[in-house]
Design an enzyme around this catalytic site. Sequence first.
Site, PDB file in Angstrom:
ATOM      1  N   ASP A  99      64.879  69.778  66.650  1.00 13.38           N
ATOM      2  CA  ASP A  99      65.446  68.118  66.026  1.00 13.38           C
ATOM      3  C   ASP A  99      64.609  68.238  64.878  1.00 13.38           C
ATOM      4  OD1 ASP A  99      67.004  66.210  64.993  1.00 13.38           O
ATOM      5  OD2 ASP A  99      65.476  64.964  65.600  1.00 13.38           O
ATOM      6  N   ASP A 127      64.120  66.022  61.715  1.00 13.01           N
ATOM      7  CA  ASP A 127      63.787  64.230  61.463  1.00 13.01           C
ATOM      8  C   ASP A 127      63.022  63.517  62.517  1.00 13.01           C
ATOM      9  OD1 ASP A 127      65.105  63.049  58.395  1.00 13.01           O
ATOM     10  OD2 ASP A 127      66.474  64.076  59.914  1.00 13.01           O
TER      11      ASP A 127
END
Length: 405
Positions: A187, A189
Site C-alpha cells: 500500500d 499512503d
Amino acid sequence: MNAKKRTLLITLTGRDRPGVTSRLFTTLSAFPVTVADVEQVVIRGRLVLGVLVSYGYDTDVGKVLAATEEIATDLGMELELATGSANDSERGARRRHGRLHVTILGSALRPAALAGIAGRIAAHGANIDRIERLAHQPVTCIELHVSGADPDGLRAALAAEAAELQVDVAVQRGGLARRAKRLIVMDVDSTLIQGEVIELLAEHAGRGAQVAAITEAAMRGDLDFEGSLRERVAMLEGLDESVLETVRHSVEFSPGVRTLVRTLKRLDYKFAIVSGGFTQITDALAADLGIDYAAANVLEIKDGRLTGRLVGPVIDRPGKAAALERFAREAGVPLSQTVAIGDGANDLDMIATAGLGIAYNAKPAVRQAADTAVNVPYMDAIAFLLGISREEIEAADAEDPELTR
C-alpha cells in the site's frame, strides 16, 4: 542395522578462535564414526559447537572420548559428552519435520517477552531447535527455528501473547519456499509513505480537517471506500494541477523504505505498489524507487484544474487484491510467494490473498486479519521477517555503495 548403532553428542564451549571446528573433525576422522548432525553458534566471541556422530558397537568409543577430551584441554574449552542410541537420533530428526520460523521484533526486547513466547511454544508441544539474532538496531529481532508445531494454531497463540507483551511475532513455514523469489506488494499512503496524499491535497483546498475525518473512518472500515473516496475527491474541485507537483515533492517515504527495496531487489524480488490514491503521485514514487508494477486511481484534470472526479475504475479493496493477482501473473510468481503490506481496511482483501500478509502500523481490524503485524516505525524491519539479517544488509551496502546513494 540401526540396532547395532550408537550415538555420541560432543559439545565444545569456549572462546572462539580459528581452527576449532577443523581440529575436531580432523581428530574424529581417525575413527570409524559418521557425522549425523552439526550445530555451531558464536555469541560475543564465545563458541558453542555441537557434533552428533554415530558409531557401531564394535567401535572403541573410549578412544574417541579420550581424543576429544585432549582437544578440549589443549584449547582450554569446556567439553560435554552424551551417548545414546541411533533410535534417539531418528526420533529427533522426525521431530524436526515441519519446521517453522518464529520471528520476534521489538524496540526493546525484554526477557519476559522471550519467556512468554517460548512458553507458548512449549505449551503446543513444539521444540525450539535454534535461536539466532537477525538485528540489534534500530530494532532487536530474534528468530527461533521451531519444530513439531501446527503453524496455524501456534500463530494464533503467539499473536495473543505478542499483543500482551507488546512485541511483533511472525510464524512462517521453513524450507525452500522461504528462499524463493517473491513479489512484494505495498500500500502507499501511511505504508510506503508517511501520511495520506489526499489529506495533503485537501489542505491546499482548505478542506483538510473534513477530508482527514472521512479518511480515518474509511481506513477503520466504517465507510464504503469507493463512496468515501469520491466524496473526498469532490472536495478537491478547482485545485490547480500545479498543487500535485507541490504535494509530490512534500511526500516523505516511511523510514527504511529505500533500504527494504534496495536489499530485496538485489535478491531478485519484484516490487509493486497499489494505492487508493492517485497515479499523479504514485507513478513518480515508483520511478524514484525502481518499483516494477504500480496501480492507483486517476484524478481527472481539465484546463489545468482538478474537476473533483476520477477517471476509470476505482482501485478499492477488491481492486487491490485483483492488482496483486495481476502483478503476480506478470512476474511469474505464485500467490503463495507474494507478500502484501498495508495498514487500512481497504488492504484486507490484498492481505488475505497474499502468501504472507503484513499489517504495518495498522488499524486493529487489519492487525487481527493479517498473518503478522509490524508495529515498529521502520519498514526495513520487514526484511527480517524474510530471514535477512541487519548484518547481511550492511555488508551488501558496503560492497555496492553506489546503490545506497
